[in-house]
Motif scaffolding. Structure first.
Motif, PDB file in Angstrom:
ATOM      1  N   VAL A 108     -62.725   5.415   6.299  1.00 21.68           N
ATOM      2  CA  VAL A 108     -62.726   7.256   6.158  1.00 21.68           C
ATOM      3  C   VAL A 108     -63.288   7.094   8.045  1.00 21.68           C
ATOM      4  O   VAL A 108     -63.083   7.152   8.722  1.00 21.68           O
ATOM      5  N   LYS A 109     -61.955   7.668   8.008  1.00 18.09           N
ATOM      6  CA  LYS A 109     -61.189   8.506   9.322  1.00 18.09           C
ATOM      7  C   LYS A 109     -60.916  10.065   9.288  1.00 18.09           C
ATOM      8  O   LYS A 109     -60.436  10.180   7.948  1.00 18.09           O
ATOM      9  N   GLN A 110     -61.042   9.978   9.869  1.00 14.17           N
ATOM     10  CA  GLN A 110     -61.431  11.977  10.279  1.00 14.17           C
ATOM     11  C   GLN A 110     -59.928  12.209  11.255  1.00 14.17           C
ATOM     12  O   GLN A 110     -60.308  11.743  11.796  1.00 14.17           O
ATOM     13  N   VAL A 111     -59.200  13.388  10.468  1.00 12.92           N
ATOM     14  CA  VAL A 111     -58.124  13.711  11.056  1.00 12.92           C
ATOM     15  C   VAL A 111     -57.929  15.489  11.825  1.00 12.92           C
ATOM     16  O   VAL A 111     -58.035  15.948  11.128  1.00 12.92           O
ATOM     17  N   LEU A 112     -58.723  15.468  12.769  1.00 15.53           N
ATOM     18  CA  LEU A 112     -58.912  17.348  13.474  1.00 15.53           C
ATOM     19  C   LEU A 112     -57.081  17.890  13.633  1.00 15.53           C
ATOM     20  O   LEU A 112     -56.519  16.921  14.347  1.00 15.53           O
ATOM     21  N   THR A 113     -57.198  18.801  12.767  1.00 19.12           N
ATOM     22  CA  THR A 113     -55.742  19.203  13.436  1.00 19.12           C
ATOM     23  C   THR A 113     -55.155  20.639  14.303  1.00 19.12           C
ATOM     24  O   THR A 113     -54.078  20.591  14.461  1.00 19.12           O
ATOM     25  N   ASP A 114     -56.720  20.689  15.089  1.00 16.94           N
ATOM     26  CA  ASP A 114     -56.457  21.349  16.394  1.00 16.94           C
ATOM     27  C   ASP A 114     -56.055  23.360  15.223  1.00 16.94           C
ATOM     28  O   ASP A 114     -54.865  23.571  15.922  1.00 16.94           O
ATOM     29  N   GLY A 115     -55.844  23.743  14.063  1.00 15.36           N
ATOM     30  CA  GLY A 115     -55.052  24.215  13.411  1.00 15.36           C
ATOM     31  C   GLY A 115     -53.417  24.233  13.116  1.00 15.36           C
ATOM     32  O   GLY A 115     -53.388  25.686  12.242  1.00 15.36           O
ATOM     33  N   LEU A 116     -53.240  22.859  13.123  1.00 17.90           N
ATOM     34  CA  LEU A 116     -52.208  22.795  12.253  1.00 17.90           C
ATOM     35  C   LEU A 116     -52.608  23.081  10.556  1.00 17.90           C
ATOM     36  O   LEU A 116     -54.152  22.431  10.286  1.00 17.90           O
ATOM     37  N   CYS A 117     -52.064  23.231   9.821  1.00 15.12           N
ATOM     38  CA  CYS A 117     -52.682  23.479   8.134  1.00 15.12           C
ATOM     39  C   CYS A 117     -52.031  22.292   7.521  1.00 15.12           C
ATOM     40  O   CYS A 117     -52.198  23.632   6.250  1.00 15.12           O
ATOM     41  N   HIS A 118     -52.018  21.789   7.825  1.00 14.80           N
ATOM     42  CA  HIS A 118     -51.182  20.645   7.216  1.00 14.80           C
ATOM     43  C   HIS A 118     -50.856  19.420   7.573  1.00 14.80           C
ATOM     44  O   HIS A 118     -50.618  19.244   8.846  1.00 14.80           O
ATOM     45  N   LEU A 119     -50.872  18.176   6.583  1.00 16.83           N
ATOM     46  CA  LEU A 119     -50.733  16.979   7.232  1.00 16.83           C
ATOM     47  C   LEU A 119     -49.247  17.232   6.949  1.00 16.83           C
ATOM     48  O   LEU A 119     -48.490  16.680   6.001  1.00 16.83           O
ATOM     49  N   GLU A 120     -48.525  16.046   8.002  1.00 20.77           N
ATOM     50  CA  GLU A 120     -46.959  15.655   7.470  1.00 20.77           C
ATOM     51  C   GLU A 120     -47.266  13.973   7.727  1.00 20.77           C
ATOM     52  O   GLU A 120     -48.077  13.084   7.420  1.00 20.77           O
ATOM     53  N   ALA A 121     -46.022  13.751   7.319  1.00 19.73           N
ATOM     54  CA  ALA A 121     -45.822  12.050   7.046  1.00 19.73           C
ATOM     55  C   ALA A 121     -46.482  11.381   8.020  1.00 19.73           C
ATOM     56  O   ALA A 121     -46.987   9.890   8.551  1.00 19.73           O
ATOM     57  N   GLY A 122     -45.631  11.670   9.251  1.00 16.77           N
ATOM     58  CA  GLY A 122     -45.309  11.325  11.149  1.00 16.77           C
ATOM     59  C   GLY A 122     -47.109  11.339  11.604  1.00 16.77           C
ATOM     60  O   GLY A 122     -47.199  10.018  11.598  1.00 16.77           O
ATOM     61  N   MET A 123     -47.470  12.104  11.060  1.00 15.39           N
ATOM     62  CA  MET A 123     -49.088  12.270  11.438  1.00 15.39           C
ATOM     63  C   MET A 123     -50.110  11.237  10.327  1.00 15.39           C
ATOM     64  O   MET A 123     -50.690  10.239  11.154  1.00 15.39           O
ATOM     65  N   LEU A 124     -49.945  11.257   9.766  1.00 15.98           N
ATOM     66  CA  LEU A 124     -50.162   9.946   8.505  1.00 15.98           C
ATOM     67  C   LEU A 124     -50.229   8.471   8.813  1.00 15.98           C
ATOM     68  O   LEU A 124     -50.965   8.686   9.188  1.00 15.98           O
ATOM     69  N   SER A 125     -49.177   8.491   9.292  1.00 15.97           N
ATOM     70  CA  SER A 125     -48.463   6.961   9.787  1.00 15.97           C
ATOM     71  C   SER A 125     -49.514   6.253  10.426  1.00 15.97           C
ATOM     72  O   SER A 125     -49.640   5.757  11.432  1.00 15.97           O
ATOM     73  N   ARG A 126     -49.424   7.563  11.973  1.00 16.86           N
ATOM     74  CA  ARG A 126     -50.288   7.386  13.479  1.00 16.86           C
ATOM     75  C   ARG A 126     -50.860   7.380  12.824  1.00 16.86           C
ATOM     76  O   ARG A 126     -51.652   6.189  14.130  1.00 16.86           O
ATOM     77  N   HIS A 127     -51.514   7.182  12.645  1.00 21.58           N
ATOM     78  CA  HIS A 127     -53.782   7.346  12.468  1.00 21.58           C
ATOM     79  C   HIS A 127     -53.610   6.463  11.088  1.00 21.58           C
ATOM     80  O   HIS A 127     -54.996   5.860  11.703  1.00 21.58           O
ATOM     81  N   LEU A 128     -53.125   5.514  10.433  1.00 19.95           N
ATOM     82  CA  LEU A 128     -52.715   4.832   9.977  1.00 19.95           C
ATOM     83  C   LEU A 128     -53.093   3.156  10.961  1.00 19.95           C
ATOM     84  O   LEU A 128     -53.729   2.149  10.037  1.00 19.95           O
ATOM     85  N   ASP A 129     -51.477   3.601  11.910  1.00 21.94           N
ATOM     86  CA  ASP A 129     -51.747   2.728  11.855  1.00 21.94           C
ATOM     87  C   ASP A 129     -53.200   2.045  12.676  1.00 21.94           C
ATOM     88  O   ASP A 129     -53.708   2.635  13.832  1.00 21.94           O
ATOM     89  N   GLY A 130     -53.122   0.231  12.663  1.00 23.89           N
ATOM     90  CA  GLY A 130     -54.320  -0.380  13.298  1.00 23.89           C
ATOM     91  C   GLY A 130     -55.924   0.336  12.535  1.00 23.89           C
ATOM     92  O   GLY A 130     -56.903  -0.144  13.362  1.00 23.89           O
ATOM     93  N   TRP A 131     -56.001   1.222  11.640  1.00 23.79           N
ATOM     94  CA  TRP A 131     -57.290   1.740  10.789  1.00 23.79           C
ATOM     95  C   TRP A 131     -57.159   0.939   9.820  1.00 23.79           C
ATOM     96  O   TRP A 131     -58.471   0.322   9.466  1.00 23.79           O
ATOM     97  N   MET A 132     -56.582   1.037   9.094  1.00 23.61           N
ATOM     98  CA  MET A 132     -56.245   0.931   6.602  1.00 23.61           C
ATOM     99  C   MET A 132     -56.654  -1.035   6.997  1.00 23.61           C
ATOM    100  O   MET A 132     -55.567  -1.368   7.622  1.00 23.61           O
ATOM    101  N   PRO A 133     -57.696  -0.972   6.763  1.00 17.35           N
ATOM    102  CA  PRO A 133     -57.831  -2.627   6.222  1.00 17.35           C
ATOM    103  C   PRO A 133     -56.234  -3.465   5.550  1.00 17.35           C
ATOM    104  O   PRO A 133     -55.897  -2.041   4.453  1.00 17.35           O
ATOM    105  N   ASP A 134     -56.000  -3.943   5.792  1.00 21.38           N
ATOM    106  CA  ASP A 134     -55.192  -4.789   5.274  1.00 21.38           C
ATOM    107  C   ASP A 134     -54.680  -5.115   3.653  1.00 21.38           C
ATOM    108  O   ASP A 134     -54.148  -4.718   2.642  1.00 21.38           O
ATOM    109  N   ASP A 135     -55.798  -4.967   3.239  1.00 20.87           N
ATOM    110  CA  ASP A 135     -55.771  -5.443   1.617  1.00 20.87           C
ATOM    111  C   ASP A 135     -56.508  -3.741   0.957  1.00 20.87           C
ATOM    112  O   ASP A 135     -56.968  -3.627  -0.518  1.00 20.87           O
ATOM    113  N   THR A 136     -56.426  -2.690   1.908  1.00 16.99           N
ATOM    114  CA  THR A 136     -56.528  -1.694   1.150  1.00 16.99           C
ATOM    115  C   THR A 136     -55.456  -1.166  -0.175  1.00 16.99           C
ATOM    116  O   THR A 136     -54.452  -1.157  -0.140  1.00 16.99           O
ATOM    117  N   ARG A 137     -55.397  -0.777  -1.766  1.00 16.85           N
ATOM    118  CA  ARG A 137     -55.181  -0.527  -2.752  1.00 16.85           C
ATOM    119  C   ARG A 137     -55.024   0.331  -3.153  1.00 16.85           C
ATOM    120  O   ARG A 137     -54.181   0.999  -3.685  1.00 16.85           O
TER     121      ARG A 137
END
Length: 274
Positions: free
Chosen positions: A85-114
């Motif tokens: 599990v990973k927490q993202v704090l947006t500091d006031g931004l009301c949504h996620l964006e694809a670029g943000m998600l990509s950066r947070h997944l980089d090096g974190w999500m296990p390779d075999d995640t289904r």
């Protein structure tokens, strides 16, 4: 000669491209993204916690990323399931964006995640405009929110691949009109499946996991009619473009737990619950 540039469209077009890239990259590694949208207090976290626990029991490799303006409360709750599990704090931004998600997944999500479940910021306006590279977009509403919720937020509900009603254990107490709610959903998104759940009463738990696994195995996802009517560069994965925002700084905190190996059998698509 001056050229007028629509900044909103430029920002969202950039997000579209990032989403397409992320979707292709994750598909290549066998990961299906599920984007969960709802108002605050819908019961989204409670249901997701149950789904993650069930996935672990079944031996399905899952992970969850949860976004909030502040606090790590949801990540702490979801981490009890024992999956990454990973927490993202947006500091006031009301949504996620694809670029943000990509950066947070980089090096974190296990390779075999289904399956990757993304719990978006609690908001039915801004998040509806941003494709996160998901293959399944789910909108949740609790019985306490009123039967007219789909009519008040037609973009969010109109672009859903699946609609989930939560907290059905108290539906009678709050006089929830299921027929009216279903009719309003169909008005903005004809043909979309609506399922009933209660994390507390164990009603419908596992339906979200079943639908996500079916999509990952190649099942056809519902195609919202509204997707063909929004701004031209959108594809069927995304919402209408209501707002453009600049990012503030965002912060992330990891709650990593051992993950299990994926079950290799393709789960059959469950039949619709009506």
């Amino acid at each position: 000669m001056c050229r007028v540039v629509d900044l909103k469209q430029a920002v969202l077009a950039k997000n579209d491209e990032a989403a397409r890239t992320l979707r292709a990259e994750l598909a290549a590694r066998g990961t299906t993204v599920v984007n969960l949208l709802s108002s605050p207090g819908s019961g989204k976290t409670a249901l997701l916690e149950r789904e993650l626990l069930l996935a672990r029991e079944r031996g399905v490799a899952v992970a969850a990323l949860t976004a909030d303006l502040a606090t790590e409360n949801d990540a702490v709750r979801l981490a009890r399931s024992g999956v990454p599990v990973k927490q993202v704090l947006t500091d006031g931004l009301c949504h996620l964006e694809a670029g943000m998600l990509s950066r947070h997944l980089d090096g974190w999500m296990p390779d075999d995640t289904r399956l990757l479940f993304v719990e978006n910021v609690g908001n039915l306006v801004c998040p509806a405009s941003y494709d996160l590279g998901e293959s399944l977009r789910v909108v949740l509403a609790s019985v306490t929110e009123g039967e007219d919720k789909p009519l008040k937020y037609p973009t969010a509900f109109g672009l859903a691949h699946l609609v989930i009603v939560t907290k059905t254990d108290i539906a009678k107490a709050v006089e929830f009109d299921e027929d009216a709610f279903r009719a309003h959903v169909q008005q903005v998104n004809p043909g979309v499946e609506v399922v009933l759940t209660s994390a507390r009463a164990d009603e419908g738990v596992g339906l979200l996991l079943d639908r996500a696994l079916a999509v990952g195995a190649g099942a056809t996802v519902h195609a919202p009619v509204m997707a063909g009517r929004v701004d031209g560069h959108l594809d069927h994965h995304h919402g209408a473009h209501d707002h453009g925002h600049d990012h503030g700084a965002d912060h992330s905190h990891d709650h990593d737990h051992g993950h299990v190996r994926p079950h290799r059998r393709a789960d059959a698509a469950a039949t619709q619950t009506r």
